[in-house]
Design an enzyme around this catalytic site. Sequence first.
Site, short mmCIF file in Angstrom:
data_model
loop_
_atom_site.label_atom_id
_atom_site.label_comp_id
_atom_site.label_asym_id
_atom_site.label_seq_id
_atom_site.Cartn_x
_atom_site.Cartn_y
_atom_site.Cartn_z
N GLN A 9 0.70 -1.22 0.02
CA GLN A 9 -0.17 -0.01 -0.25
C GLN A 9 0.78 1.34 -0.10
OE1 GLN A 9 -3.96 -0.31 2.27
NE2 GLN A 9 -2.79 -2.09 3.18
N SER A 90 4.44 -6.15 2.53
CA SER A 90 3.08 -6.00 3.43
C SER A 90 2.09 -6.79 2.49
CB SER A 90 2.78 -4.55 3.57
OG SER A 90 1.72 -4.62 4.41
N LEU A 91 1.32 -5.89 1.94
CA LEU A 91 0.17 -6.88 0.92
C LEU A 91 0.94 -7.57 -0.13
CD1 LEU A 91 -2.80 -7.04 -0.15
CD2 LEU A 91 -1.87 -4.92 -1.69
N ARG A 115 -9.03 -8.86 4.66
CA ARG A 115 -7.88 -8.26 5.57
C ARG A 115 -8.09 -6.40 5.58
NH1 ARG A 115 -2.37 -6.29 4.07
NH2 ARG A 115 -0.85 -7.00 5.71
N HIS A 199 0.78 -2.70 10.67
CA HIS A 199 2.06 -3.43 11.25
C HIS A 199 2.20 -2.79 12.66
CE1 HIS A 199 2.35 -5.27 7.46
NE2 HIS A 199 2.45 -3.99 7.00
N GLN A 247 1.98 -10.81 10.65
CA GLN A 247 2.25 -9.67 9.98
C GLN A 247 1.46 -8.28 10.07
OE1 GLN A 247 1.15 -8.43 6.37
NE2 GLN A 247 2.72 -9.10 4.99
#
Length: 417
Positions: A9, A90-91, A115, A199, A247
């Site tokens: 993102q 991340s994603l 999510r 996070h 995560q």
Amino acid sequence: MIALLFPGQGSQYIGMGKSLADQFSVARRTFEEADEVLKFKLSSLCFEDGLSNLSRTAYTQPALLTASVAAYRVYMDEIGLRPDYAAGHSLGEFTALTCSGAISFADTLQIVRHRGILMQEADPNGLGVMTAIGQADQKRAEHLCVQISTKEKPVVIGCYNAPEQFVLSGHQEAVNKVAERLGSEMATVNPLRVSSSFHSPMMQPAAEPFNKILSSYSFRQGDYPVISNVTALPHESDHLIERLTRQLTEPVRWQESIDYLRLQNVKIAIELGPKQVLQNLMKKMTSSIITVSQGEASDIPKAKGVFNRENTEPSFIGKCLAIAVATKNRNWDIEAYRKGVIEPYQKVKQLAMHLDQTKQDPTREQMAGALLMLQSVFETKGTPHWEQQKRLKQLLRMPVVKEFTLSEQGDFTWPSF
């Protein structure tokens, strides 16, 4: 050694992936598949909608996943070099797992949609923020976070991106206090366009329900290792769900992930998806890994140019494996898929690894086995004749062209070995 990288993102923009969809049918079908699975026009959201919707994490996550999977499928069609590793920020970790074959694209669309919703709900008042910090000492920042953070208003380093580049994540008051202190010490401060504090401990309410969602889906061993954000090491199937859950609340160890790839002698990395965030981060960490980005159609010549074709051109069997991976599945019979796709693919994959390790060229019979694998994959996946022809004709560029025959209509016919 080749690694594929997938952004997270913050990389989104209006129009992302549109040129790929306009010029490549495999990319266009990827967006159409996302529209069908999600029951709304994700393609319109990516190509023409307002940035306000695209910045909402419930939409951002499936949108970035789709744009990156489209870029990956074009990469496999146009370049076709099988990676040795993949990593996603991340994603992007979910995208990497999807492209490795560890989980289907349709399932991952649903997972990241959930999510995103859970992450939004974890911070209903919108008090979570993320701020990128540059030209600052990480240890100093960690010390300030411990000093300022409270249970109600936490602040942590959410992403370790490069030696002097990291991201603060947490409650806006605490993040702003740490950012101000670091800014007064000559650090650069850049608030990110995200909808919450990913996070960080503020995502804890999302962790348990997300774990349950992940547990309802089937994962398998991917075709190549994918690096975990949590451990900065390749995923292990037994711990995959646990680490994807962690995560949410633990930092992205991107710098360590790149260190791992460098130690594995990775020399080329291709960033697949919008913008060049990961390419730019790579420049701050190492000069030993050549990195280019492929997010739009205009990027493809540069991506092709980074490879030394003499040394990295895939073998005949490698190209067959790449075609098998890039071919869309239209058959949801799990047992048939196992027998007709997974088992023959894994058999040929093991052969390719053995030939590579022993520096041998494939025999005529081994090439026949790779073609029989492709035939099985096409039949099981329900690949239409026109698509089979398009993909098989890619093989005509290979040195073994004499092994192929064409009908009078110009169609590929399976050779008799």
